[in-house]
Write a protein that holds these residues in place. Structure first.
Motif, PDB file in Angstrom:
ATOM      1  N   SER A  77       0.812  -1.214   0.000  1.00  0.00           N
ATOM      2  CA  SER A  77       0.000   0.000   0.000  1.00  0.00           C
ATOM      3  C   SER A  77       0.849   1.269   0.000  1.00  0.00           C
ATOM      4  CB  SER A  77      -0.936   0.007   1.203  1.00  0.00           C
ATOM      5  OG  SER A  77      -0.184   0.246   2.362  1.00  0.00           O
ATOM      6  N   ARG A 100      -2.883   5.591  -6.446  1.00  0.00           N
ATOM      7  CA  ARG A 100      -3.983   5.270  -5.530  1.00  0.00           C
ATOM      8  C   ARG A 100      -4.434   3.834  -5.696  1.00  0.00           C
ATOM      9  NH1 ARG A 100      -9.163   8.493  -8.022  1.00  0.00           N
ATOM     10  NH2 ARG A 100      -9.209   7.455 -10.040  1.00  0.00           N
ATOM     11  N   ARG A 101      -3.944   3.201  -6.738  1.00  0.00           N
ATOM     12  CA  ARG A 101      -4.338   1.801  -6.904  1.00  0.00           C
ATOM     13  C   ARG A 101      -3.590   0.884  -5.950  1.00  0.00           C
ATOM     14  NH1 ARG A 101      -5.472   0.962 -13.290  1.00  0.00           N
ATOM     15  NH2 ARG A 101      -5.976   3.120 -13.703  1.00  0.00           N
ATOM     16  N   PRO A 161      -3.211   0.965  -2.577  1.00  0.00           N
ATOM     17  CA  PRO A 161      -4.007   0.459  -1.451  1.00  0.00           C
ATOM     18  C   PRO A 161      -5.086  -0.509  -1.902  1.00  0.00           C
ATOM     19  CG  PRO A 161      -3.908   2.863  -1.428  1.00  0.00           C
ATOM     20  CD  PRO A 161      -3.233   2.423  -2.683  1.00  0.00           C
ATOM     21  N   LEU A 162      -5.636  -0.253  -3.077  1.00  0.00           N
ATOM     22  CA  LEU A 162      -6.672  -1.145  -3.578  1.00  0.00           C
ATOM     23  C   LEU A 162      -6.094  -2.539  -3.817  1.00  0.00           C
ATOM     24  CD1 LEU A 162      -9.616  -1.179  -4.461  1.00  0.00           C
ATOM     25  CD2 LEU A 162      -8.843  -0.763  -6.784  1.00  0.00           C
ATOM     26  N   ALA A 200      -3.485  -3.757  -2.431  1.00  0.00           N
ATOM     27  CA  ALA A 200      -3.167  -4.330  -1.129  1.00  0.00           C
ATOM     28  C   ALA A 200      -4.423  -4.901  -0.486  1.00  0.00           C
ATOM     29  CB  ALA A 200      -2.545  -3.269  -0.232  1.00  0.00           C
ATOM     30  N   PHE A 201      -5.531  -4.173  -0.636  1.00  0.00           N
ATOM     31  CA  PHE A 201      -6.775  -4.641  -0.032  1.00  0.00           C
ATOM     32  C   PHE A 201      -7.234  -5.946  -0.666  1.00  0.00           C
ATOM     33  CE2 PHE A 201     -11.420  -4.742   0.284  1.00  0.00           C
ATOM     34  CZ  PHE A 201     -11.567  -4.666   1.654  1.00  0.00           C
ATOM     35  N   MET A 206     -16.594  -2.508   0.606  1.00  0.00           N
ATOM     36  CA  MET A 206     -15.395  -3.016   1.259  1.00  0.00           C
ATOM     37  C   MET A 206     -15.598  -3.277   2.741  1.00  0.00           C
ATOM     38  SD  MET A 206     -12.441  -0.977  -0.656  1.00  0.00           S
ATOM     39  CE  MET A 206     -12.055  -1.363  -2.338  1.00  0.00           C
ATOM     40  N   LEU A 231      -6.569   0.528   5.166  1.00  0.00           N
ATOM     41  CA  LEU A 231      -6.495   0.565   3.708  1.00  0.00           C
ATOM     42  C   LEU A 231      -7.773   1.168   3.133  1.00  0.00           C
ATOM     43  CD1 LEU A 231      -4.889  -2.891   2.819  1.00  0.00           C
ATOM     44  CD2 LEU A 231      -3.865  -0.648   2.555  1.00  0.00           C
ATOM     45  N   ILE A 232      -8.902   0.777   3.724  1.00  0.00           N
ATOM     46  CA  ILE A 232     -10.181   1.300   3.229  1.00  0.00           C
ATOM     47  C   ILE A 232     -10.228   2.820   3.407  1.00  0.00           C
ATOM     48  CG2 ILE A 232     -12.662   1.299   3.600  1.00  0.00           C
ATOM     49  CD1 ILE A 232     -12.414  -1.661   4.302  1.00  0.00           C
ATOM     50  N   ARG A 292      -7.772   4.851   3.312  1.00  0.00           N
ATOM     51  CA  ARG A 292      -6.978   5.475   2.245  1.00  0.00           C
ATOM     52  C   ARG A 292      -7.681   5.396   0.895  1.00  0.00           C
ATOM     53  NH1 ARG A 292      -0.980   4.100   1.408  1.00  0.00           N
ATOM     54  NH2 ARG A 292      -1.533   5.245  -0.461  1.00  0.00           N
ATOM     55  N   ILE A 293      -8.283   4.243   0.647  1.00  0.00           N
ATOM     56  CA  ILE A 293      -9.011   4.105  -0.619  1.00  0.00           C
ATOM     57  C   ILE A 293     -10.130   5.121  -0.683  1.00  0.00           C
ATOM     58  CG2 ILE A 293     -10.509   2.563  -1.948  1.00  0.00           C
ATOM     59  CD1 ILE A 293      -8.804   0.241  -0.823  1.00  0.00           C
ATOM     60  N   ASP A 325      -8.819   8.480  -1.471  1.00  0.00           N
ATOM     61  CA  ASP A 325      -8.349   8.652  -2.844  1.00  0.00           C
ATOM     62  C   ASP A 325      -9.473   8.598  -3.869  1.00  0.00           C
ATOM     63  OD1 ASP A 325      -5.794   8.941  -2.030  1.00  0.00           O
ATOM     64  OD2 ASP A 325      -5.203   6.862  -2.337  1.00  0.00           O
ATOM     65  N   TYR A 326     -10.422   7.710  -3.636  1.00  0.00           N
ATOM     66  CA  TYR A 326     -11.454   7.499  -4.654  1.00  0.00           C
ATOM     67  C   TYR A 326     -12.781   8.162  -4.288  1.00  0.00           C
ATOM     68  CZ  TYR A 326      -8.607   3.910  -6.949  1.00  0.00           C
ATOM     69  OH  TYR A 326      -7.622   3.233  -7.622  1.00  0.00           O
ATOM     70  N   GLU A 328     -16.506  -1.386  -4.591  1.00  0.00           N
ATOM     71  CA  GLU A 328     -15.495  -1.882  -5.525  1.00  0.00           C
ATOM     72  C   GLU A 328     -15.869  -1.652  -6.984  1.00  0.00           C
ATOM     73  OE1 GLU A 328     -14.329  -5.754  -3.863  1.00  0.00           O
ATOM     74  OE2 GLU A 328     -12.443  -5.448  -4.935  1.00  0.00           O
ATOM     75  N   ILE A 372     -15.134   1.860  -7.978  1.00  0.00           N
ATOM     76  CA  ILE A 372     -13.695   2.107  -8.060  1.00  0.00           C
ATOM     77  C   ILE A 372     -13.129   1.528  -9.344  1.00  0.00           C
ATOM     78  CG2 ILE A 372     -11.493   1.475  -7.027  1.00  0.00           C
ATOM     79  CD1 ILE A 372     -12.894   1.693  -4.315  1.00  0.00           C
ATOM     80  N   LEU A 373     -13.549   0.312  -9.648  1.00  0.00           N
ATOM     81  CA  LEU A 373     -13.046  -0.321 -10.877  1.00  0.00           C
ATOM     82  C   LEU A 373     -13.453   0.497 -12.093  1.00  0.00           C
ATOM     83  CD1 LEU A 373     -13.586  -4.121 -10.163  1.00  0.00           C
ATOM     84  CD2 LEU A 373     -11.469  -2.816 -10.160  1.00  0.00           C
ATOM     85  N   MET A 391     -14.000   3.706 -12.139  1.00  0.00           N
ATOM     86  CA  MET A 391     -13.178   4.924 -12.167  1.00  0.00           C
ATOM     87  C   MET A 391     -11.800   4.619 -12.752  1.00  0.00           C
ATOM     88  SD  MET A 391     -14.167   6.410  -8.460  1.00  0.00           S
ATOM     89  CE  MET A 391     -13.168   7.882  -8.415  1.00  0.00           C
ATOM     90  N   ASP A 392     -11.261   3.464 -12.357  1.00  0.00           N
ATOM     91  CA  ASP A 392      -9.934   3.096 -12.861  1.00  0.00           C
ATOM     92  C   ASP A 392      -9.974   2.834 -14.362  1.00  0.00           C
ATOM     93  OD1 ASP A 392      -8.470   3.427 -10.684  1.00  0.00           O
ATOM     94  OD2 ASP A 392      -8.470   1.323 -10.034  1.00  0.00           O
ATOM     95  N   GLN A 435      -9.927   5.869 -16.650  1.00  0.00           N
ATOM     96  CA  GLN A 435      -8.677   6.628 -16.764  1.00  0.00           C
ATOM     97  C   GLN A 435      -7.903   6.280 -18.023  1.00  0.00           C
ATOM     98  OE1 GLN A 435      -6.516   6.023 -13.156  1.00  0.00           O
ATOM     99  NE2 GLN A 435      -7.189   7.988 -12.342  1.00  0.00           N
TER     100      GLN A 435
END
Lengths: 508, 513, 188
Positions: B155, B160-161, B163-164, B166-167, C32, C165-166, C168-169, C172-173, C178, C181-182, C184-185, C188
């Motif tokens: 992480s 920003r990916r 931490p994801l 890692a999760f 999550m 971790l959540i 931080r996620i 960031d997001y 999930e 987030i996917l 959004m990724d 990009q």
């Protein structure tokens, strides 16, 4: 060298190219010193090889082993026998000439990365010698692969798009055949016989008589070897050889007429003699399939060669055809054909390297690479084309070219085996050779306009205002030497015959 | 003093980094933490080398933690296999840490560096502990120590990916570890002991001799009991997740891709191998090959999954333009080769599997280190940005090419040794199709490696490559130490293949470690 | 399977039910936090599995009654701590060796081994597992509980890491779903 044992000579022979490598890298910034090192080392190497040859041809079989350094149960070991000795002699001798030639060519052509070039060259020669001396299949395979990799930077020397594509085909075919077939065949041999040592009379004969491998499996195994050794350029795995022609000409000359391709056919011969044993092949007809493939390869490659206008491409296809002769010799597996095959390694090497030297000299001297552009060029480059003509005669197999003898023995072998169609294939191929090689020097001298007879002995007598414009001296001298050599071999063939005789007689 | 150290050697290799980890946090300062972790890593490596020398000299070492004898105390059992593993894990740990400096400064904020060092040491502790311990529950605990620190390390990645990724890894990893825990519980229920050797003995006598009930000898249970089967299934699947065996590999590509380069180097070189080690221990030490391979079709299952995995992952690797992801898929494929060797369950096969753990650690470590150099100088790990970097970064590019040749398995690199041993083992077991497929599959590696080599050397340079300079000396030197080792161990195999052979002999001969 | 057997194994049914519930949540939920909750349920089920296998019917907590403790102190002072922690058959034997009447040691060893082997017949095992009979007092096997203490600690650590971790996620997001987030990724 009298007080040096043959065993020590093996070590010296193998060490010298590595010494050359080291010196080249160290002296890389000073070109003159660098080249002086290479020439000195290669000359010494040739001398030592000759001394070693004296021992081997008088019956010694020196052996040197590194022990199980590489792998438990699989050792790196070297035993010198006549076939390998002959090959080593050819490779070492031509290395000296090629080095001289390469200096002229590379400088005349202002090539980049010359240090890398000479360094990789040294590694390739090391691999060739080590393969020639190898005492078992494992060592042979390792060196075979070392050679593939060390020549890749040479093939892709120019580093452009064309080089990349050529290199891709080169590495792709050589690596994949060796990994997918050759390695499998070796492992299979090992699992059947429990040994990988080259043994006089072959190791598979016992396994066959014990029923561990059937007749059909033997034939399949032979195919795996013949195709797996991609460097023998048996069709349909021949594409890498024309692709490798993107390399600078000295590379094509030494590696793709001598070292690399000859390692291929040499391996095939060696496996036929020392792993299968010629009696076994003859008894079980294990080589029959490959006989057909090789015969087809000889004819097809010759036909393709006729269509090529680029000189190096034509020579490449000619090489493919000539290599198939040697594979054919191994597959027929009679005494005469094996000797013929072995002899052809030397004869073809000297002849073909001359042709490549000529191609390079023409390229450096006149910047021409297409045959159609070479009309009348003979007047400007009499030495080059004279040598070309002589080498052509040898390749075709006409006296007084050395190739006459090897082709004679191969034909004899084909007759002995009772396969008449092979005889036919060999004859037709010789005619095709004439058709695609002879016109090149003839046109160069004769065409396009009526001009007086060319006197190749005296370059100042060129008439009609033609100015002599040969390539660099360092290019022309080696090619003249090899041209003379290919004639000399004609008169020398009896010795080679005597040298090679023990390998076919040992099995009996 | 020397005797004292010598006696406590097995536990010291683990305790030293374990104690140093919180110290790093307490020190807080970046340079102090760095210095400490450097020293500790090299000490650990030194201790492991000492350990391996000792094992070679005197054979298996049993160390009882706190002096409590097994089976009710925790035993650290060191034999050639785990001594071998511990050496290369601590060695890779030390060398990657030396390498880390510039790359770390580039990818991780300075304020987090001391955390990185602490986590790194913890991760190493966990991995070493998994190897050293002879106690099954201890394996779980150390597995979690290494995993938790790995999640945190991943992480730390720049994007920003991270931490994801890692999760996602955490979820998969925890499921795997919990499966392991269930398996351990069931085994404990059957045998009443947690010592691996002891469980092995008890299960074996249960299967071969039967049990004595009220003084009456019962019949033998060749097939094992249902509990045993279920335990075996849970342990296998749990470890397969941690090993990233083909259908259970989904966590790996993202983790390797988005983690900081240094972390990827270390994790890729060591983490999955330790799980493979645990797997070997459990299959060969506890359940015995007879149970796993003759009664149960584990060998067929393993080699079919391995082969499918090798092909699918290698082909997937070809299509990746992100180099880290490409290598990650390659790692999944390479795990397949290790399992292929293990599934053969004979001397040659097992040797091949074990030696490939070591060889692949070197090769993949070296390749990821080269990637780290490129990432630092080019600021990207995408194939397009690497175009023509061979001219501006010749040494790094050559490192990639050399390491790549190892991965392909050409002679004179250590990859060849693994491939050759695997091939001859397959031939010995008369698995001809497997042998042929294995060889063909290794050609896929040629494609995904050589594509990058061609891009490096033959393409016109990209904007980034034009501006790039050669990587910092420390990174270059360490990368070349590892890449050089792939060549050294490709020629000189007395140590690697020799120790792996010893280890295989112990595993097959003794049945129990 | 008779109903007795079915209900006799009720503790395992609970474990399996919890395990599958947790597992399903982990797989099916894209939120999550919910995934982490599922993971926790999954882990708890394993904790129950261990606890239930360590339980001995009629057994008491493995703490030496004061009366007995006094005897032991007199008997063998420095070894008292070993007595209740005897968890494996062999350990039982050794513990017995040290703390109980020495003459009975062999007998106890045999008994312990028999018990262990009976266990292997009967996967339910809970009724007899880890019986520690010291001077008429039956103790529950404490080891699984001890192991679970560790496992719970590990579980909490995992949850903590997951939650951070959540966080931080989410920073960031801006979401912890999930799917989103996917998406959004991918955009990009």
């Amino acid at each position: 060298m009298n007080n040096v044992t043959p065993e020590a000579m093996i070590q010296i022979c193998l060490a010298l190219p590595l010494v050359a490598l080291l010196l080249v890298v160290v002296a890389g910034r000073i070109p003159n010193l660098r080249e002086a090192c290479t020439i000195t080392v290669s000359s010494v190497l040739f001398y030592v090889t000759c001394c070693l040859a004296g021992h081997v041809f008088s019956g010694a079989r020196p052996h040197w082993s590194l022990g199980d350094v590489m792998m438990p149960g699989f050792e790196i070991a070297f035993t010198v026998e006549p076939l390998g000795m002959l090959f080593a002699l050819v490779a070492a001798g031509l290395w000296v000439l090629t080095t001289i030639y390469a200096i002229g060519y590379m400088r005349g052509h202002h090539e980049i990365n010359q240090t890398r070039f000479f360094a990789c060259f040294a590694i390739a020669i090391f691999a060739a010698l080590a393969a020639a001396f190898s005492a078992n299949l494992f060592t042979l395979f390792v060196m075979y692969e070392v050679m593939t990799l060390s020549t890749y930077p040479l093939v892709t020397h120019h580093g452009d798009e064309k080089a990349r594509n050529g290199g891709r085909v080169y590495l792709g075919i050589l690596l994949s055949t060796s990994v997918a077939f050759f390695m499998l065949a070796i492992a299979w041999t090992w699992s059947v016989t429990g040994t990988l040592d080259f043994t006089e009379g072959g190791v598979l004969a016992t396994a066959f008589s014990e029923g561990k491998i059937s007749q059909r499996q033997l034939a399949i195994l032979f195919c795996l070897f013949a195709f797996g050794i991609g460097k023998a350029a048996l069709m349909p795995f021949h594409r890498w050889l024309p692709a490798a022609m993107v390399a600078p000409t000295p590379v094509s000359a030494l590696l793709h007429a001598v070292a690399v391709v000859k390692v291929g056919v040499f391996s095939v011969l060696k496996i036929a003699v020392y792993i299968f044993g010629i009696d076994l092949i003859a008894d079980t007809h294990a080589g029959d399939w490959i006989c057909h493939v090789a015969a087809a390869s000889i004819l097809l490659a010759s036909l393709v060669a006729m269509t090529k206008d680029n000189l190096k491409a034509r020579l490449a296809y000619s090489t493919i055809s000539q290599l198939a002769y040697i594979t054919l010799g191994a597959a027929i597996a009679t005494e005469a054909s094996i000797i013929g095959g072995g002899m052809h390694i030397a004869m073809h090497a000297v002849g073909k390297i001359t042709l490549f030297f000529c191609a390079g000299a023409i390229y450096v001297g006149a910047h021409k690479s297409n045959i159609s552009d070479m009309r009348g060029l003979g007047r400007a480059m009499p030495f080059t084309f004279g040598a070309f003509l002589i080498a052509t005669i040898s390749i075709i197999g006409l006296p007084p070219g050395g190739g006459a003898w090897s082709k004679y023995f191969l034909a004899l072998g084909a007759v002995d085996s009772g396969k008449a169609f092979l005889m036919g294939a060999l004859m037709i191929s010789s005619l095709l050779n004439i058709a695609y090689l002879v016109p090149i020097p003839i046109r160069a001298f004769m065409a396009p306009v009526e001009t007086p007879e060319e006197d190749t002995q005296d370059k100042h007598s060129g008439a009609g205002g033609w100015k002599i414009k040969e390539g660099p001296l360092l290019c022309v001298v080696p090619l003249c030497i090899t041209a003379v050599g290919s004639v000399a071999l004609f008169f020398f063939a009896n010795h080679i015959y005597q040298w090679l005789l023990p390998i076919v007689q040992a099995g009996h | 003093m020397i005797e004292y150290l010598d006696f406590h050697l097995p536990v010291l290799t683990i305790v030293v980094p374990l104690i140093a980890a919180p110290l790093c946090v307490l020190l807080g300062a970046r340079t102090m933490a760095k210095l400490l972790s450097w020293v500790v890593c090299w000490i650990t490596f030194g201790l492991s080398v000492w350990l391996v020398a000792k094992v070679s000299a005197v054979g298996k070492i049993s160390y009882y933690l706190g002096g409590w004898e097994p089976p009710y105390g925790i035993e650290y059992a060191i034999d050639p296999l785990n001594a071998f593993l511990m050496t290369f894990i601590s060695g890779m740990g030390a060398i990657v840490l030396m390498y880390s400096g510039p790359s770390l400064s580039d990818e991780v904020p300075q304020s987090k560096h001391y955390m990185f060092y602490a986590l790194y040491l913890l991760c190493m502790t966990g991995l070493l502990g998994m190897c050293a311990t002879g106690d099954l529950f201890n394996v779980f605990v150390f597995l979690e120590i290494s995993s938790l620190s790995t999640y945190a390390l991943i992480s730390l990645g720049k994007t920003r990916r991270a931490p994801l990724a890692a999760f996602q890894y955490l979820i998969m990893g925890t499921i795997g570890a919990t499966f392991l825990l269930i398996g351990i519980g069931l085994l404990y229920q059957m045998t009443g002991t947690l010592n691996m050797a002891d469980i092995g003995v008890q299960l074996e006598s249960y299967r071969t001799a039967g049990v004595v009930v009220d003084g009456v000898q019962g019949p033998p249970h060749w097939e094992g009991s249902r509990t045993m089967l279920v335990a075996f299934a849970f342990l296998t699947v749990g470890l397969c997740i941690k090993m990233a065996v083909f259908p259970l590999h989904t966590w790996l590509p993202n983790s390797y891709t988005y983690a900081p380069s240094v972390v990827t180097c270390f994790v890729a070189a060591t983490a999955t191998k330790v799980s493979v080690y645990a797997f070997i221990r459990i299959v060969f030490g506890i359940f015995t090959p007879t149970f796993a391979f003759e009664l149960l079709p584990l060998d067929t299952a393993l080699w079919s999954f391995s082969l499918v995995g090798i092909f699918v992952a290698s082909i997937a690797a070809i299509y990746q333009t992100n180099i880290k992801r490409r290598l990650a898929y390659s790692s999944i494929a390479q795990i397949g080769y290790m399992l292929l060797g293990i599934s053969m369950a004979n001397q040659h096969g097992l040797t091949a599997g074990i030696v490939h753990m070591f060889n692949h650690a070197l090769i993949k470590g070296g390749l990821f280190m080269a990637v780290g150099c490129f990432a630092l100088r080019l600021g990207s790990v995408h194939l397009d940005d690497w175009r023509g970097a061979g001219k501006t970064m010749p040494w790094t590019s050559l490192a990639w090419a050399t390491g790549g040749l190892g991965l392909i398995g050409v002679p004179v690199t250590c990859g060849f040794i693994s491939k050759w041993l695997l091939l001859t083992a397959a031939m010995e077991n008369e698995l001809y199709p497997v042998a042929a497929l294995m060889l063909v599959s290794s050609l896929l590696a040629v494609i995904y490696i050589w594509q990058v080599v061609e891009v490096l050397y033959f393409s016109p340079p990209s904007e980034k490559a034009k501006k790039a300079t050669e990587a910092p000396l420390i990174m270059l030197v360490t990368t070349w130490v590892v890449v050089g080792a792939t060549v050294v161990f490709g020629v000189w195999t007395t140590w690697s293949a020799g120790l792996a052979g010893d280890a295989a002999r112990v595993l097959l001969g003794g049945g129990t470690p | 399977m008779s109903s007795d057997q079915f209900f006799g194994l009720y503790n395992y049914w609970i474990v399996v039910f919890l395990m599958m519930t947790g597992f399903y949540i982990v797989i099916a939920r894209k939120n999550m936090i919910k995934t982490v909750i599922g993971l926790n349920i999954f882990q708890v089920s394993v904790v129950l599995l261990y606890i239930t296998m360590g339980k001995v019917t009629g057994g008491t907590a493995p703490v030496i009654p004061p009366a007995l403790a006094g005897q032991h102190d007199a008997h063998d002072q420095h070894d008292t701590h070993a007595a209740p922690s005897g968890h494996t058959p062999a350990a039982n034997a050794t513990a017995a060796n040290e703390t109980v009447d020495h003459g009975h040691a062999d007998h106890v060893t045999e008994l312990a081994h028999e018990l262990a082997h009976e266990l292997t017949h009967d996967a339910t095992g809970d009724a007899i597992h880890g019986v520690t009979e010291t001077a008429g007092v039956i103790y529950t096997n404490p080891l699984p509980s001890v192991l679970m203490l560790t496992a719970i600690v590990v579980g909490i650590a995992t949850t903590a890491v997951a939650l951070s971790l959540i966080v931080r996620i989410s920073e960031d997001y801006g979401t912890i779903e999930e799917d989103e987030i996917l998406q959004m990724d991918r955009r990009q």
